[in-house]
Design a protein around this motif. Structure first.
Motif, PDB file in Angstrom:
ATOM      1  N   GLY A   1       0.822  -1.239  -0.092  1.00 37.51           N
ATOM      2  CA  GLY A   1      -0.107  -0.110   0.067  1.00 37.51           C
ATOM      3  C   GLY A   1       1.007   1.227  -0.008  1.00 37.51           C
ATOM      4  O   GLY A   1       0.789   2.222  -0.507  1.00 37.51           O
ATOM      5  N   GLY A   2       2.083   1.159   0.912  1.00 36.71           N
ATOM      6  CA  GLY A   2       2.778   2.441   0.784  1.00 36.71           C
ATOM      7  C   GLY A   2       3.637   2.881  -0.400  1.00 36.71           C
ATOM      8  O   GLY A   2       3.623   3.703  -0.853  1.00 36.71           O
ATOM      9  N   ALA A   3       3.663   1.543  -1.192  1.00 29.92           N
ATOM     10  CA  ALA A   3       4.684   1.614  -2.439  1.00 29.92           C
ATOM     11  C   ALA A   3       3.794   2.166  -3.389  1.00 29.92           C
ATOM     12  O   ALA A   3       3.918   2.768  -4.191  1.00 29.92           O
ATOM     13  CB  ALA A   3       5.056   0.102  -2.642  1.00 29.92           C
ATOM     14  N   LEU A   4       2.236   1.655  -3.431  1.00 30.68           N
ATOM     15  CA  LEU A   4       1.300   2.210  -4.462  1.00 30.68           C
ATOM     16  C   LEU A   4       1.269   3.497  -4.164  1.00 30.68           C
ATOM     17  O   LEU A   4       1.010   4.530  -5.183  1.00 30.68           O
ATOM     18  CB  LEU A   4       0.150   1.502  -4.345  1.00 30.68           C
ATOM     19  CG  LEU A   4      -0.095   0.029  -4.805  1.00 30.68           C
ATOM     20  CD1 LEU A   4      -1.360  -0.590  -4.545  1.00 30.68           C
ATOM     21  CD2 LEU A   4       0.510   0.163  -6.519  1.00 30.68           C
ATOM     22  N   LEU A   5       1.160   4.087  -2.866  1.00 37.23           N
ATOM     23  CA  LEU A   5       1.053   5.716  -2.551  1.00 37.23           C
ATOM     24  C   LEU A   5       2.337   6.260  -3.184  1.00 37.23           C
ATOM     25  O   LEU A   5       2.309   7.441  -3.696  1.00 37.23           O
ATOM     26  CB  LEU A   5       0.903   5.841  -1.079  1.00 37.23           C
ATOM     27  CG  LEU A   5      -0.626   5.537  -0.559  1.00 37.23           C
ATOM     28  CD1 LEU A   5      -0.501   5.821   0.777  1.00 37.23           C
ATOM     29  CD2 LEU A   5      -1.624   6.629  -1.240  1.00 37.23           C
ATOM     30  N   ALA A   6       3.628   5.806  -2.806  1.00 40.74           N
ATOM     31  CA  ALA A   6       4.742   6.325  -3.314  1.00 40.74           C
ATOM     32  C   ALA A   6       4.655   6.537  -4.947  1.00 40.74           C
ATOM     33  O   ALA A   6       5.099   7.604  -5.369  1.00 40.74           O
ATOM     34  CB  ALA A   6       5.844   5.675  -3.053  1.00 40.74           C
ATOM     35  N   LEU A   7       4.003   5.365  -5.485  1.00 39.65           N
ATOM     36  CA  LEU A   7       4.068   5.532  -7.032  1.00 39.65           C
ATOM     37  C   LEU A   7       3.088   6.515  -7.577  1.00 39.65           C
ATOM     38  O   LEU A   7       3.305   7.398  -8.410  1.00 39.65           O
ATOM     39  CB  LEU A   7       3.822   4.216  -7.813  1.00 39.65           C
ATOM     40  CG  LEU A   7       4.736   3.112  -7.455  1.00 39.65           C
ATOM     41  CD1 LEU A   7       4.040   1.783  -8.104  1.00 39.65           C
ATOM     42  CD2 LEU A   7       5.856   3.792  -8.529  1.00 39.65           C
ATOM     43  N   ALA A   8       1.844   6.737  -6.660  1.00 37.57           N
ATOM     44  CA  ALA A   8       1.123   7.647  -7.052  1.00 37.57           C
ATOM     45  C   ALA A   8       1.592   9.310  -6.799  1.00 37.57           C
ATOM     46  O   ALA A   8       1.457  10.102  -7.735  1.00 37.57           O
ATOM     47  CB  ALA A   8      -0.401   7.827  -6.150  1.00 37.57           C
ATOM     48  N   GLY A   9       2.454   9.260  -5.834  1.00 31.38           N
ATOM     49  CA  GLY A   9       3.132  10.654  -5.464  1.00 31.38           C
ATOM     50  C   GLY A   9       3.988  10.954  -6.673  1.00 31.38           C
ATOM     51  O   GLY A   9       4.173  12.272  -6.967  1.00 31.38           O
ATOM     52  N   SER A  10       4.811   9.877  -7.019  1.00 27.95           N
ATOM     53  CA  SER A  10       5.904  10.288  -8.254  1.00 27.95           C
ATOM     54  C   SER A  10       5.179  10.604  -9.345  1.00 27.95           C
ATOM     55  O   SER A  10       5.654  11.265 -10.267  1.00 27.95           O
ATOM     56  CB  SER A  10       6.657   8.816  -8.347  1.00 27.95           C
ATOM     57  OG  SER A  10       6.054   7.933  -8.682  1.00 27.95           O
ATOM     58  N   LEU A  11       4.148   9.974  -9.817  1.00 28.16           N
ATOM     59  CA  LEU A  11       3.341  10.201 -10.768  1.00 28.16           C
ATOM     60  C   LEU A  11       2.831  11.762 -10.896  1.00 28.16           C
ATOM     61  O   LEU A  11       2.806  12.466 -11.646  1.00 28.16           O
ATOM     62  CB  LEU A  11       1.980   9.223 -11.012  1.00 28.16           C
ATOM     63  CG  LEU A  11       1.012   9.495 -12.307  1.00 28.16           C
ATOM     64  CD1 LEU A  11       2.058   9.421 -13.602  1.00 28.16           C
ATOM     65  CD2 LEU A  11       0.158   8.081 -12.334  1.00 28.16           C
ATOM     66  N   ALA A  12       2.249  11.941  -9.612  1.00 26.90           N
ATOM     67  CA  ALA A  12       1.546  13.507  -9.432  1.00 26.90           C
ATOM     68  C   ALA A  12       2.811  14.345  -9.631  1.00 26.90           C
ATOM     69  O   ALA A  12       2.697  15.574 -10.178  1.00 26.90           O
ATOM     70  CB  ALA A  12       1.053  13.608  -7.844  1.00 26.90           C
ATOM     71  N   LEU A  13       4.155  14.281  -9.384  1.00 25.13           N
ATOM     72  CA  LEU A  13       5.238  15.288  -9.438  1.00 25.13           C
ATOM     73  C   LEU A  13       5.849  14.951 -10.887  1.00 25.13           C
ATOM     74  O   LEU A  13       6.664  15.798 -11.111  1.00 25.13           O
ATOM     75  CB  LEU A  13       6.255  14.865  -8.512  1.00 25.13           C
ATOM     76  CG  LEU A  13       5.757  15.090  -7.100  1.00 25.13           C
ATOM     77  CD1 LEU A  13       6.759  14.716  -6.028  1.00 25.13           C
ATOM     78  CD2 LEU A  13       5.388  16.337  -6.739  1.00 25.13           C
ATOM     79  N   TYR A  14       5.363  14.022 -11.672  1.00 25.53           N
ATOM     80  CA  TYR A  14       5.903  13.630 -13.087  1.00 25.53           C
ATOM     81  C   TYR A  14       5.767  14.831 -13.790  1.00 25.53           C
ATOM     82  O   TYR A  14       4.609  15.351 -14.034  1.00 25.53           O
ATOM     83  CB  TYR A  14       5.445  12.232 -13.619  1.00 25.53           C
ATOM     84  CG  TYR A  14       6.244  11.917 -14.897  1.00 25.53           C
ATOM     85  CD1 TYR A  14       7.648  11.472 -14.917  1.00 25.53           C
ATOM     86  CD2 TYR A  14       5.370  12.094 -16.181  1.00 25.53           C
ATOM     87  CE1 TYR A  14       8.097  10.969 -15.907  1.00 25.53           C
ATOM     88  CE2 TYR A  14       6.198  11.574 -17.124  1.00 25.53           C
ATOM     89  CZ  TYR A  14       7.401  11.196 -17.153  1.00 25.53           C
ATOM     90  OH  TYR A  14       8.089  10.954 -18.280  1.00 25.53           O
ATOM     91  N   ARG A  15       6.655  15.298 -14.495  1.00 25.78           N
ATOM     92  CA  ARG A  15       6.570  16.134 -15.631  1.00 25.78           C
ATOM     93  C   ARG A  15       7.047  15.844 -17.138  1.00 25.78           C
ATOM     94  O   ARG A  15       7.945  15.006 -16.991  1.00 25.78           O
ATOM     95  CB  ARG A  15       7.269  17.533 -15.457  1.00 25.78           C
ATOM     96  CG  ARG A  15       6.854  18.109 -14.182  1.00 25.78           C
ATOM     97  CD  ARG A  15       5.414  18.851 -14.302  1.00 25.78           C
ATOM     98  NE  ARG A  15       4.885  19.564 -13.002  1.00 25.78           N
ATOM     99  CZ  ARG A  15       4.275  18.998 -12.170  1.00 25.78           C
ATOM    100  NH1 ARG A  15       3.850  17.700 -12.201  1.00 25.78           N
ATOM    101  NH2 ARG A  15       3.841  19.901 -11.094  1.00 25.78           N
ATOM    102  N   LYS A  16       6.289  16.213 -18.109  1.00 24.59           N
ATOM    103  CA  LYS A  16       6.727  15.651 -19.304  1.00 24.59           C
ATOM    104  C   LYS A  16       8.127  16.307 -19.605  1.00 24.59           C
ATOM    105  O   LYS A  16       8.359  17.605 -19.387  1.00 24.59           O
ATOM    106  CB  LYS A  16       5.662  16.308 -20.587  1.00 24.59           C
ATOM    107  CG  LYS A  16       4.480  15.552 -20.597  1.00 24.59           C
ATOM    108  CD  LYS A  16       3.568  16.000 -21.777  1.00 24.59           C
ATOM    109  CE  LYS A  16       3.437  17.519 -21.702  1.00 24.59           C
ATOM    110  NZ  LYS A  16       2.831  17.763 -22.810  1.00 24.59           N
ATOM    111  N   GLN A  17       8.934  15.607 -20.650  1.00 24.01           N
ATOM    112  CA  GLN A  17      10.148  16.285 -20.893  1.00 24.01           C
ATOM    113  C   GLN A  17       9.865  17.389 -22.025  1.00 24.01           C
ATOM    114  O   GLN A  17       9.086  17.015 -22.982  1.00 24.01           O
ATOM    115  CB  GLN A  17      11.067  15.145 -21.474  1.00 24.01           C
ATOM    116  CG  GLN A  17      11.354  14.267 -20.420  1.00 24.01           C
ATOM    117  CD  GLN A  17      12.403  14.779 -19.370  1.00 24.01           C
ATOM    118  OE1 GLN A  17      13.015  15.820 -19.709  1.00 24.01           O
ATOM    119  NE2 GLN A  17      12.241  14.399 -18.338  1.00 24.01           N
ATOM    120  N   ALA A  18      10.259  18.532 -22.050  1.00 26.05           N
ATOM    121  CA  ALA A  18      10.196  19.606 -23.283  1.00 26.05           C
ATOM    122  C   ALA A  18      10.652  18.744 -24.563  1.00 26.05           C
ATOM    123  O   ALA A  18      11.596  18.293 -24.613  1.00 26.05           O
ATOM    124  CB  ALA A  18      10.763  20.725 -22.804  1.00 26.05           C
TER     125      ALA A  18
END
Length: 208
Positions: free
Chosen positions: A191-208
């Motif tokens: 569960g913690g790992a899935l939350l961490a992945l959700a956080g990393s996706l939330a912070l993910y930005r496209k490469q210009a």
């Protein structure tokens, strides 16, 4: 093409074996439901492989790379669903070990297990961008492209299924060894790992 597929398979295995959302779901499904009941989730993830690669072949990956709006839509839907699954595991009592007729335990339907893995994969924009950057390196432009994409999709999906099966078996064995208290900790970690992945996706930005 054989040498290309072999190289692709090696690189794909390394990427798939690194724990991601669908692999973590296979692990938790194996521990909570058993290997056989985890298969629909693996089928959902495999179907998502074909959908993502097909979408990339049709240009959806390029659309997400170019459109901030659609990238954000996919991203936040994916974040919300990963966070939902992670919170459910964190709030679990650890009592959802292998449901059986004797224990009267509750098991989610095959459809639910299938849809969880499918939705986790198809709502993650990183998958589309990854395939958009990754697959063209193994495509020969001078040859028909759809047969090549199909061969890559079958190869990737086969490896994905095998890896998820291994994680599901590991989860089922861990449940036998760790019992109820261990099940609680396994669910907390996943569960913690899935939350961490959700956080990393939330912070993910496209490469210009």
């Amino acid at each position: 093409m054989t040498e290309t597929l072999l190289l692709f398979a090696i690189v794909a295995f390394i990427g798939i074996a690194t724990p991601g959302p669908t692999v973590l779901l296979a692990l938790t499904n194996g521990s909570r439901l058993g290997v056989r009941a985890s298969v629909p989730g693996m089928v959902g993830a495999v179907l998502s492989d074909f959908l993502l690669i097909g979408a990339v072949a049709l240009g959806l990956g390029a659309l997400l790379a170019a459109s901030e709006f659609w990238f954000s839509v996919f991203k936040w839907v994916g974040v919300a669903y990963l966070a939902y699954l992670g919170l459910r595991l964190l709030r679990s009592t650890g009592s959802l070990a292998l449901p059986s007729e004797e224990s009267g335990g509750f098991a989610p339907s095959r459809r639910t297990v299938f849809l969880r893995s499918l939705l986790v994969a198809v709502t993650n924009p990183k998958g589309y961008l990854f395939f958009s950057a990754f697959l063209p390196q193994f495509i020969v432009p001078s040859e028909p492209q759809w047969p090549q994409y199909l061969a890559l999709a079958v190869t990737f999906a086969s490896i994905d299924f095998a890896v998820m099966l291994g994680y599901a078996c590991a989860g089922a064995q861990a449940m036998k060894v760790l019992r109820a208290k261990g099940a609680l900790w396994l669910e907390r970690v996943c569960g913690g790992a899935l939350l961490a992945l959700a956080g990393s996706l939330a912070l993910y930005r496209k490469q210009a």
